[in-house]
Design an enzyme around this catalytic site. Structure first.
Site, PDB file in Angstrom:
ATOM      1  N   GLU A   1      71.834  28.836  28.280  1.00 18.46           N
ATOM      2  CA  GLU A   1      71.805  29.104  26.434  1.00 18.46           C
ATOM      3  C   GLU A   1      72.747  29.489  25.620  1.00 18.46           C
ATOM      4  OE1 GLU A   1      67.453  31.097  27.597  1.00 18.46           O
ATOM      5  OE2 GLU A   1      68.906  33.298  27.202  1.00 18.46           O
TER       6      GLU A   1
HETATM    7  C1  ACM Z   1      68.630  33.035  31.986  1.00 19.24           C
HETATM    8  O1  ACM Z   1      67.371  33.737  31.895  1.00 19.24           O
HETATM    9  N1  ACM Z   1      69.098  32.961  30.231  1.00 19.24           N
HETATM   10  C2  ACM Z   1      69.189  32.519  32.228  1.00 19.24           C
END
Ligand code: ACM
Length: 681
Positions: A323
């Site tokens: 992310e």
């Molecule tokens: C995640 O759940 N951002 C790895």
């Protein structure tokens, strides 16, 4: 007691017809074991426990001695037998201990540590054999679960078990950044992991909301990034030793280059935009990202990793990588210029460049990198391990490209899904068409406990008991997949887990007491027993959560897979499927519906004293109304009366209205009441 020959027949059947759905999928399946061992042969007879029960071990292994001692303590606690000694002795030929543990060597904490063992219980003695002490520790976990009782006292049934794990990586990740989780709770969870034969503790130590580990080279990391809630290095070493004593490896995660706000509070110069930075208060994905074009970043991380690598002995290391929204990179002209000059076509390529640099640094410290899958395959050495979390395609794609991979998609326990869902999430399902060489690169999986909506009081209730079912998925043969039998054993295991100090059950009662504001909890419990927290990804909308909001509401106390609701739903399914109008079953269903129908009137009295419950007042009312609808349906079934469509439609509309979540919680029995309506139809 199943007869030995019958068990062997079943095992033979399973080898010949592995897809047979037999309730006895392993010789051990009608016992209380979880995970179910690879192979069991039960025979008649039992070994009776008394005060003279003792253990001897053939080698000097500190951790095996501790484990044996702990086994004695747990057995003593459960049986209230005053054992003559809790201390195991060293085996010699004159020794006539009740349980003799024989291992060939001290096991190394490595990726493919041999964890196999065999356990033989006869009427006269017990014998546990393993290649190494870690295998023996797994065997002791089985032994504890084999304790049975009858009117004569406590005993172990005579059995011969040969056991080994299906996958070598069986992990639990705990996010200690979003909410800090104290050491004692981590240790209880390590005990529970060992009881379920999990072997990797993945410790998510840094994120936007907190930098949770003391760093001596760069003290502003924990001093400014944690609000005082961090693990000292002494505590880290203590936890690692505690884990290692149970044959559990500790993999730290330092999430980079995104999810990194907490680093930049003390060291803003490492970020891709000037700052200043403060700890993030809300949940989500944030912009602050390391500057991969700045050589100072790598010097800093080199020194940081050098220090951290002296703490974490295991040679696997999680770099996060998830992310990264790339916004700071795109807004920074120096970074854009760097990408042009180095022909890095997009953010993914830049992150890959960053990871290649990290890989070089970490290899100096003997660390192999693991990262979350980042939407595209990386270009790194084939040592890299990819953790699949958004879907399982990346699990297979990674392995096809020669990377080792781990499954976490489907094991996101923070999402509060059913145990059944997690249980059936097989990394390599029976119909898989992968080649063996690809399958061999799939190391196993990890349950992930992200901590947006849990704190010290509630984290155990989100991890356990559901993670026990995941542990079975990763340890036991794939043919072990009978959901009803899993639930039967899970209930037993869930109680046993309380011996390790876990608060998944006791805090529920405590939270209900608080929510009822001193009133008897029985009424609230009737409601809570069929209420579940809303699916986590649907949660943040009604409230804008921030890190220090209380986690003491109905939604926090409610259990992800409430037993009573599940049993009721099962009862209705069986009734409907049989299509026999079985009056006994109908009466059992009615009893529950009567209870819920009458419950709201009493709930109103509690809500009047406990304003925290107001947010679920109409939900409680809807439970009663829905139960009344269920009872109407049952009366029609009993009287064998068909009904008209308008009756059906108004009832279905009412159930639909009841299904709207309130207080971010929802009723867990409405689908079954709907089935009763449709049955009448
Ligand atoms: C995640 O759940 N951002 C790895």
């Amino acid at each position: 007691m199943i007869k030995k020959r019958f068990v062997q027949f079943i095992i033979t059947l399973l080898f010949v017809f592995p897809s047979l759905d037999l309730s006895a999928q392993s010789g051990c399946s009608n016992m209380k074991l979880m995970p179910i061992p690879f192979n069991c042969e039960i025979s008649d007879g039992e070994f009776r426990l008394n005060e003279s029960f003792n253990i001897s071990i053939n080698i000097e292994s500190e951790r095996l001695f501790k484990s044996a001692q702990r086994t004695m303590e747990i057995l003593a606690g459960r049986t209230v037998l005053f054992f003559n000694t809790h201390n195991p002795s060293i085996y010699d030929s004159s020794n006539i201990s009740s349980l003799i543990i024989n291992v060939n060597k001290i096991g190394e904490i490595k990726l493919d540590t041999d964890e196999s063992y065999s356990l033989i219980i006869t009427e006269k003695y017990l014998q546990l054999n393993a290649e190494n002490d870690i295998g023996a520790i797994r065997g002791l976990a089985t032994l504890i679960q084999l304790l049975h009782a009858d009117e004569k006292g406590y005993y172990f049934p005579c059995v011969k078990i040969e056991d080994k794990p299906r996958f070598i990586w069986r992990g639990l990740m705990i996010d200690a950044s979003r909410h800090f989780i104290p050491v004692d709770i981590i240790k209880n969870n390590l005990d529970a992991m060992a009881a379920l034969k999990l072997n990797v503790f993945h410790w998510h130590l840094t994120d936007d909301h907190g930098f949770r580990i003391e760093c001596k080279s760069f003290p502003k990391l924990h001093e400014l990034g944690s609000e005082g809630l961090y693990y000292t290095q002494e505590q880290i070493l203590d936890v690692i030793k505690y884990a290692s004593d149970k044959g559990i490896k500790v993999v730290p995660e330092f999430d980079l280059p995104g999810h990194a706000t907490a680093w930049f509070i003390g060291y803003p110069e490492l970020a891709s935009a000037p700052g200043p930075y403060t700890i993030q208060r809300r949940w989500g994905i944030f912009d602050p990202t390391f500057d991969p074009t700045n050589e100072e970043t790598y010097k800093f991380l080199d020194k940081f990793f050098e220090e951290m690598s002296t703490l974490f002995p295991y040679n696997y290391w999680h770099i996060g990588g998830d992310e990264n929204n790339g916004k700071q990179w795109m807004a920074n002209s120096k970074i854009q210029e760097f990408m042009r000059v180095n022909k890095l076509k997009d953010n993914h390529a830049l992150q890959n460049y960053f990871n290649q640099r990290l890989e070089k640094i970490l290899s100096k410290y003997n660390k192999t990198m693991i990262g979350w899958y980042t939407d595209e395959m990386p270009s790194l050495t084939k040592d890299y391990i990819i953790q699949s979390w958004k879907g399982r395609t990346s699990l297979y794609e990674a392995a096809r490209r020669g990377y080792r991979s781990l499954l976490s998609h489907g094991f996101y326990i923070d999402l509060v899904q059913s145990t059944e869902y997690h249980y059936l999430n097989d990394p390599i399902p029976p119909d898989s068409i992968l080649t063996d060489s690809v399958k061999n690169l799939i190391l196993g999986g990890e349950a992930t406990m992200w901590a947006e909506f849990v704190g010290p009081e509630t984290i155990d209730s989100r991890i356990w008991p559901r993670t026990a079912a995941i542990a079975e998925r990763l340890w036991s043969p794939g043919i072990v997949n009978n959901v009803d039998d899993m639930y039967r054993r899970l209930e037993i295991v869930s109680n046993q887990l309380e011996d390790y100090g876990l608060a998944h059950k006791k805090n529920y009662e405590m939270m209900l007491r608080r929510l009822s504001n001193g009133v008897d909890t029985e009424i609230l419990k009737n409601f809570m027993d069929v209420t579940k927290p809303l699916y986590t990804y649907s949660r943040d909308r009604p409230h804008v959560f921030i890190t220090h909001y209380p986690l003491t509401r109905v939604v926090d106390a409610a259990r992800p897979d409430p037993d009573i609701a599940r049993k009721f739903n099962r009862m209705v399914d069986v009734f409907v499927d049989e299509n026999m109008n079985d009056p006994v079953k109908l009466n059992s269903i009615s009893k529950w519906l009567e209870l819920w129908k009458g419950n709201h009137a009493n709930m109103l009295k509690i809500i009047a004293q406990s304003p925290t419950l107001r947010e679920i007042e109409t939900l409680s009312e809807d439970l009663s109304k829905s139960a009344a609808i269920g009872l109407e349906a049952i009366n029609l079934i009993k009287n064998r009366t068909k009904t008209d469509e308008s009756w059906v439609n108004t009832r279905l509309a009412s159930l639909k209205a009841a299904s709207v979540p309130r207080g971010e919680s929802e009723l867990a029995v409405l689908k079954s009441i709907e089935k009763l309506i449709n049955y009448v139809r």
